[in-house]
Write an enzyme that holds these catalytic residues in place. Structure first.
Site, PDB file in Angstrom:
ATOM      1  N   ASP A 100      60.055  27.712  40.704  1.00 35.11           N
ATOM      2  CA  ASP A 100      60.869  26.600  41.214  1.00 35.11           C
ATOM      3  C   ASP A 100      62.104  27.200  41.878  1.00 35.11           C
ATOM      4  O   ASP A 100      61.961  28.058  42.743  1.00 35.11           O
ATOM      5  CB  ASP A 100      61.187  25.617  40.082  1.00 35.11           C
ATOM      6  CG  ASP A 100      62.013  24.417  40.526  1.00 35.11           C
ATOM      7  OD1 ASP A 100      61.458  23.530  41.212  1.00 35.11           O
ATOM      8  OD2 ASP A 100      63.210  24.369  40.195  1.00 35.11           O
ATOM      9  N   HIS A 299      53.607  21.091  39.143  1.00 35.43           N
ATOM     10  CA  HIS A 299      54.772  21.905  39.496  1.00 35.43           C
ATOM     11  C   HIS A 299      55.149  22.938  38.443  1.00 35.43           C
ATOM     12  O   HIS A 299      55.738  23.955  38.776  1.00 35.43           O
ATOM     13  CB  HIS A 299      55.965  20.978  39.743  1.00 35.43           C
ATOM     14  CG  HIS A 299      57.195  21.689  40.196  1.00 35.43           C
ATOM     15  ND1 HIS A 299      57.261  22.350  41.407  1.00 35.43           N
ATOM     16  CD2 HIS A 299      58.409  21.873  39.602  1.00 35.43           C
ATOM     17  CE1 HIS A 299      58.473  22.893  41.547  1.00 35.43           C
ATOM     18  NE2 HIS A 299      59.170  22.619  40.458  1.00 35.43           N
TER      19      HIS A 299
END
Length: 321
Positions: A100, A299
């Protein structure tokens, strides 16, 4: 279990979970995460013959939390990673792994400091070279100017997102983490008006899948209840500063060995639908990259698919050590 220690990185002191002996691998988390996001990787990486070091990025957890927005610019965080490298293995080339926000952090650390970082792996977010304009310009053109909510625009005004998210940290984490996971239903991240709140319209999960237990959630809730969200959100408030800093590397490539691992259900892996094949795109900017897309993965790559990530990561580490 890894040892939690405080490391003097120069500008700030960072908390890190450290385990093992051998070449140093620094693991850098994203938003809203922690060193704990690497809980499934620290032991296996250490067992493979490396010193695994998962940090709390400045502003998070047990690390220092400077107040100024500009203290969270990429330039400062790159210096933090150099400081950790110098503290733990001075003079030795180091390997970086990030997820991320941690992915752009490690990509740009290797990009701008090839003297300190000999290989780099990024999860979720691919590397797209030195920016040609500030990302604020990009998302304002694609979303804000069209009256569409974009979370990074919402994060720009200090205090606004903090007020919503800190009001109920547990609900924020449950809803946000679920909304872009592989288990989220279609439409879990809806289009909504530009003046919406972050959590507005996001579904409430009845229960979390096994990759995030109640004990895991309790850990994250405790971290963010204690630290607040100003530091983590300040990272999003430095796009113009990051652009100004990285312009000096425009036209250059990241030439070290690189690994990318994304998910087919992760919007960040395709840069919000702008890139069909992230690995092919990356080869323009990082010619020595190998890439993998995990089918159905959302994610939270290394938490959702720890066994697959560990297999790919440890195989790659063995080849670049």
């Amino acid at each position: 279990m890894p040892e939690l220690r405080m490391i003097d990185a120069g500008e700030v002191r960072l908390r890190a979970a450290v385990e093992g002996q051998g070449p140093l691998v620094i693991m850098v988390h994203g938003f809203p995460e922690s060193w704990y996001s690497w809980r499934h990787q620290i032991g296996p990486v250490a067992a493979a013959g490396f010193t695994a070091c998962a940090i709390d990025v400045r502003g998070y957890g047990g690390s220092d939390k400077p107040q100024p927005v500009e203290a969270y610019a990429m330039e400062h965080i790159i210096r933090d990673l150099v400081g950790v490298a110098d503290a733990l293995q001075p003079g030795e080339p180091v390997i970086l792994v990030g997820h991320d926000w941690g992915a752009p952090i490690v990509w740009n650390s290797a990009f701008t400091r090839p003297d300190r970082f000999k290989a780099v792996a990024g999860l979720s977010v691919p590397f797209a070279g030195a920016p040609t304009r500030a990302f604020t310009d990009v998302f304002r053109e694609l979303f804000t100017a069209k009256g569409i909510f974009f979370y990074q625009e919402y994060f720009q005004q200090p205090g606004k997102a903090e007020a919503e998210l800190e009001a109920d940290v547990r609900r924020f984490l449950r809803v946000f983490l679920h909304s872009i996971s592989g288990e989220a239903p279609a439409g879990a991240w809806p289009l909504k008006p530009v003046d919406s709140l972050l959590l507005e319209g996001l579904p409430e999960p009845e229960r979390f899948p096994p990759w995030l237990s109640e004990a895991d959630l309790d850990f994250y809730v405790g971290e963010f209840t204690a630290s607040g969200l100003r530091g983590p959100l300040n990272r999003y408030r430095n796009h113009e500063n990051d652009y100004a800093f990285l312009r000096a590397w425009e036209g250059k490539t990241l030439d070290q060995p690189a690994l990318f691992i994304g998910g087919t259900k992760d919007p960040a892996s395709t840069l919000f639908g702008q890139v069909a094949d992230p690995t092919a795109m990356m080869r323009q900017f990082a010619p020595n990259v190998e890439g993998h897309m995990l089918e159905g993965c959302g994610h939270w790559t290394q938490q959702e698919r720890p066994e697959e990530v560990n297999r790919l990561l440890i195989d790659w580490l063995g080849r670049v050590r």
